[in-house]
Enzyme design. Structure first.
Site, PDB file in Angstrom:
ATOM      1  N   LEU D 226      -1.508   5.006  -4.276  1.00 44.87           N
ATOM      2  CA  LEU D 226      -1.201   3.877  -4.622  1.00 44.87           C
ATOM      3  C   LEU D 226      -0.175   3.866  -5.796  1.00 44.87           C
ATOM      4  O   LEU D 226      -0.433   4.523  -6.804  1.00 44.87           O
ATOM      5  CB  LEU D 226      -1.939   2.738  -5.421  1.00 44.87           C
ATOM      6  CG  LEU D 226      -1.630   1.500  -5.701  1.00 44.87           C
ATOM      7  CD1 LEU D 226      -1.257   0.639  -4.352  1.00 44.87           C
ATOM      8  CD2 LEU D 226      -2.859   1.080  -5.981  1.00 44.87           C
ATOM      9  N   ASP D 227       1.219   3.896  -6.038  1.00 46.70           N
ATOM     10  CA  ASP D 227       2.104   3.771  -6.749  1.00 46.70           C
ATOM     11  C   ASP D 227       2.622   5.328  -6.872  1.00 46.70           C
ATOM     12  O   ASP D 227       3.197   5.163  -7.980  1.00 46.70           O
ATOM     13  CB  ASP D 227       2.041   2.857  -7.994  1.00 46.70           C
ATOM     14  CG  ASP D 227       1.996   1.431  -7.838  1.00 46.70           C
ATOM     15  OD1 ASP D 227       1.888   1.115  -6.429  1.00 46.70           O
ATOM     16  OD2 ASP D 227       0.925   0.815  -8.078  1.00 46.70           O
TER      17      ASP D 227
END
Lengths: 283, 283, 283, 283
Positions: D226-227
């Site tokens: 994530l990210d």
């Protein structure tokens, strides 16, 4: 031309501005600037007033007594700076001179108004850059086995020099909690990243490794938590895939010196109030 | 939540802030924001005060009578805006829709607070972009032989709509001196260059021809002199040798819509005071 | 580590890149960077190739003969820079030292790679800032009645110093057409506005008078028309109504030194080609 | 006017540019743009060549056979895009429409060149914004108990639509590793912070809490972390102590839409190569 600066924080309430402005006019003062801010979450009120020196009927000796009535009414924390005495600033440096020489240059042009009795260097490579401005340079190398003694020596120098503001211009040494506690909101550091990204060591290497498209610099007050203190100023600059770590370091120097000089100027002009772990900056 | 905004200009003098703040507190008002500025060259003083709606003891009906005493004392020019009535804004457009649709989108999100009774188009290509927001669209084409009649029709529409603010969102028509005189500091234009560079027609072509390394956009109040009115906001963006005129136009659209929206928001929030041919913007 | 830089301009045609790259590989060269640009309006083609020093089989003595066949085929104008000789740069200054000291600091850190045999000052106030770097300072004051003789003296100094690049670091004197003609695209000036706005004298005063919301700086090659030469780099910075002319001057210094240093670095690295009155900058 | 784009990565070696350019000219092609980059750490070489459609003697059917000899010689990974077929892009959205409507507006002006067969919404509030452009809107709400089925439905839609590029325009749902693995460097997300600062949920709240002086936006390819995927574009914008979380959200919208649109445009023009967890962006 000396001006008097009054900084206030207190719980928000009706009538503060009227009371402050009324007090000043009552004593013959002319308000040059008045800025205020209410933090809507905490309900805290902050105010900065700059009063023309000419005509103001109160002095360093008489102000507190007269003012106390207003301060008490609103439960104010307050400080007043009389332009008659310059702040005394010490700069601590390591090997990298770009922030130091930039600060000294701005100081020499009058952009930064302070007394700089000395610079303290962990290395001596920047001694000549300092002495050419007629400023004393103390070489106080910190090593693993003399950390405490050296910090003591530095703190003695600061006390003897009646220093109000300590600027870490790429000093690269961590100060002890005791040192930091002695200078609350009086130590300004420059960190070479857009905090909170890339805290800690070698931020340009971290930035290059992550592949970000901008680099940054952050000036902040030093607290006991590394790179966690209240942020004063930040800027970023675009980079690209062609930029090596060396390019980031080169480009970052331009950011660092501007961002640090901005924070120092704002502090010297009494434009910064600390609110929890944040700053209120009245530009 | 409605707030009351008081805008003041007068010759600088001691005691203005105290008098204004004292007046407000005397009538039960709570000051949310107070900004002031003294133009050191002209000696003019400017102030904007935003007062919480709740608790303020004066109303649209009673304010002027009570206030006049303060205003007279300092020779103030002043205006007061009661949050109870939204400003009424008309947008004039040509063929290019990027500024128009951006304004309408911001308005629909609540970022711009106003009534928009209608949009007037010199062409009709943007009619659908307007009507989808439930806003009336008037097609009023201006040609060489009907310029005066069309302007009369437009002015009648504005009067009938009780319009306070006219936004030229790439309207590309010059308004007559009489029109402009009817709406002093109430007509906002976006010019697609960093004025005063590249005033007049086809600024992106001029910029490309000159070989500048940045393009800009300027929002300003319209006066009788083309592109010479008081500047409200400006921004620039970097370009390079690879950029064609078409690239400048494309990149410029992003600047124009932000710079125009900024000016409109500042105006709607009563944050702009005009001082000669300049603006004082209390952000 | 020395690299060889080849700069080419010619009418656009098929096969140029293949011919250039083929020629280099044929002579054992490794291309580090290759940038090209076609001006779609004029049909002119521009190319910059940087070749690794190691392994390239041609030298300053043998290159031209071998290369001429390719150059003739495409009608090329070309220049080649051998990293074996540093460019020789002279700096001309007036009273303001911020650009000068910034250039010298960057030069001392290795950011700018050049020989700087001397600095010429119209005043002598900056002599010490120069001599501390071990660089000669010539004081050559220009007055109304000695303009021609002084310019002759300066031109003799430049010729004797075998100067390739003249940097006007806030020199504030206009050079004669003859002087400019001798150094085509070899004189870099910094102008303290975002040209073409505020050309000529006292641009910060002009900017303050006009009430712009940003100030700028422009570095450009000097041509016979004042402030009209090909622009190399530009930047702007936001200002507000509180900023006095003195604030613009202070804020502008930060722009000027970055914008001038950028242009000088790009020139020293042979990254700029002039195309009519514009520049192609291969960053 | 269709152009052919060739993207190459391989270990750096002498003669690559000559071989590529020679191959193109040999087949009658005219190079419009050629950009290359060598990662000095990894020794990887990256190149993008854009070839004029007219006159190029190879086609989608014949290119690979002819090219394979060059590709094999240097161990190239390569892709070629023929301008004859537009990329097919799907947009996934949540409730916030600012990125979506900005992308659709740019698409409608021709700034983004792609087919957009449909938009998929986790909520249906944006359906009208989509259908006014004549684009299909699929409402596919994801809940805790139907996550897998819904993702399957979405993946079927993407396959059926022959989608090349998935844009997460504030979709606010995490995609499964299997989904992500099916679209390597083909899913672009906008995160509303200057990553790596403030990854995860509610970045504007995190930013306000930390008291930073700038906010940012980051567009990146989605990977299983994530990210953490390769960053394509980033921008920041200054904020101050007066800005509430709501102000950050409002100001951030302007950043997000520009930063996402930039990434989408670069991707659609085949200007991005992925190098490990970084991007090489040939602008």
């Amino acid at each position: 031309m000396a001006t008097t600066r009054l900084l206030i924080s207190c719980p928000d309430a009706k009538g503060i501005i009227a009371a402050v402005a009324g007090f000043i006019v009552e004593h013959g003062g002319n308000i040059l600037y008045a800025d205020q801010h209410t933090d809507s979450l905490s309900g805290a009120f902050f105010m900065r007033v700059e009063i023309e020196g000419d005509g103001f009927g109160l002095t360093e000796a008489t102000f507190a007594d007269a003012w106390q009535r207003v301060a008490d009414r609103f439960g104010m924390t307050w400080r007043v700076y009389w332009g008659t005495r310059l702040k005394r600033m010490a700069i601590l440096v390591g090997k990298e001179g770009h922030c130091l020489t930039d600060l000294l240059w701005r100081w020499s042009t009058g952009e930064l108004t302070a007394e700089i009795p000395f610079v303290i260097g962990n290395h001596d490579v920047l001694a000549a850059d300092v002495s050419r401005y007629g400023i004393e340079f103390h070489h106080e190398p910190v090593a693993a086995d003399n950390r405490d003694e050296q910090e003591d020596r530095i703190r003695r120098l600061l006390r003897a020099g009646e220093i109000d503001l300590v600027v870490l211009a790429r000093y690269m040494q961590v100060l002890s909690p005791g040192f930091v506690a002695d200078y609350p909101a009086q130590i300004i550091n420059i960190h070479h990243s857009f905090l909170p990204a890339f805290a800690g060591a070698r931020p340009y290497h971290q930035a290059h490794e992550r592949g970000v498209k901008l680099i940054g610099a952050t000036s902040h007050y030093v607290t006991h938590e590394l790179d966690q203190g209240p942020i004063i100023a930040q800027q970023t600059s675009a980079i690209g895939h062609r930029d090596t770590v060396e390019d980031l370091i080169r480009k970052g120097r331009d950011l660092e010196r501007v961002v640090l000089a901005t924070a120092v100027r704002l502090h010297l002009q009494d434009r910064i109030l600390v609110s929890g772990n944040k700053t209120v900056v009245f530009e």
